[in-house]
Scaffold this active site. Sequence first.
Site, short mmCIF file in Angstrom:
data_model
loop_
_atom_site.label_atom_id
_atom_site.label_comp_id
_atom_site.label_asym_id
_atom_site.label_seq_id
_atom_site.Cartn_x
_atom_site.Cartn_y
_atom_site.Cartn_z
N VAL A 127 37.22 109.86 64.48
CA VAL A 127 36.35 109.80 63.30
C VAL A 127 36.72 110.99 62.43
O VAL A 127 36.51 112.15 62.81
CB VAL A 127 34.86 109.85 63.68
CG1 VAL A 127 34.00 109.88 62.41
CG2 VAL A 127 34.47 108.66 64.55
N ASP A 128 37.31 110.71 61.26
CA ASP A 128 37.68 111.74 60.29
C ASP A 128 36.63 111.75 59.18
O ASP A 128 36.27 110.68 58.67
CB ASP A 128 39.04 111.45 59.68
CG ASP A 128 40.18 111.56 60.69
OD1 ASP A 128 39.91 111.79 61.88
OD2 ASP A 128 41.34 111.39 60.28
N VAL A 129 36.16 112.93 58.81
CA VAL A 129 35.04 113.03 57.88
C VAL A 129 35.46 113.71 56.58
O VAL A 129 36.05 114.80 56.59
CB VAL A 129 33.87 113.80 58.51
CG1 VAL A 129 32.66 113.80 57.57
CG2 VAL A 129 33.49 113.20 59.87
N VAL A 143 36.45 108.35 57.15
CA VAL A 143 37.59 107.87 56.35
C VAL A 143 38.85 107.86 57.20
O VAL A 143 38.91 108.42 58.29
CB VAL A 143 37.85 108.77 55.11
CG1 VAL A 143 36.61 108.89 54.25
CG2 VAL A 143 38.35 110.15 55.54
N ARG A 144 39.89 107.20 56.68
CA ARG A 144 41.25 107.33 57.21
C ARG A 144 42.16 107.70 56.05
O ARG A 144 41.94 107.26 54.91
CB ARG A 144 41.75 106.03 57.86
CG ARG A 144 40.93 105.51 59.00
CD ARG A 144 40.69 106.50 60.11
NE ARG A 144 41.93 107.02 60.71
CZ ARG A 144 41.97 108.09 61.49
NH1 ARG A 144 40.89 108.77 61.75
NH2 ARG A 144 43.11 108.49 62.00
#
Length: 246
Positions: free
Chosen positions: A9-11, A17-18
């Site tokens: 999980v990118d924040v 987001v990716r």
Amino acid sequence: MTFTILPAVDVVNGQAVRLDQGEAGTEKSYGTPLESALRWQEQGAEWLHFVDLDAAFNRGSNHELMAEITRQLDIKVELTGGIRDDASLERALATGATRVNIGTAALEKPEWIADVIRRHGEKIAVDIAVRLENGEWRTKGNGWVSDGGDLWEVLERLDSQGCSRFVVTDVSKDGTLTGPNVDLLRDVAAATDAPIVASGGISTLEDVLGLAKYQDEGIDSVIIGKALYEHRFTLAEALEAVEKLG
């Protein structure tokens, strides 16, 4: 030992987001980080790879949100992004994260990272993001835009400092769904006794199983992001597939 899968999980700005090849401005949003984290937990994840991209790019922080989510989860969390000094490290450890990954500071502050590794041991992993430039693997920091030196020299230094784990990303593969750089990962694994977490490029279950074959060489985990968000396969399918390998 079962091969470990870490859904990512990118924040950015409070949203999951990716990115494409780690480049700022290529964000594609996938809802809230809490929704994503809980989804992966419900599907059987034992670990979450949790990234503060705003902190990594030196343009802000999602720390409070991510700390709150980390506390709500029942699974292990690997926290990363913008951890470059004692204050940010202590803040990250205080969330209860099982492991904290350090990238840029491991390249730019060799004495500091040596002390951190000595004090915190297996709670610390080092992110090594690399790009092939003029036939040489170069490490990348500050959101993967600055040069951090020759991969093999950096690896030798960190290995001698006692780093317990490396997260290795071929930047050209990240977020591309074009398959991992298996040769690079095996070469890095051969150069250190520390276990390797593979990152970048996973597209199919075959990619996951292809990496899991090399557990005995030191590649014991993989981070999966876009492939899960784009429904190339489910986390449950990936977990089941690696479990069958034994």
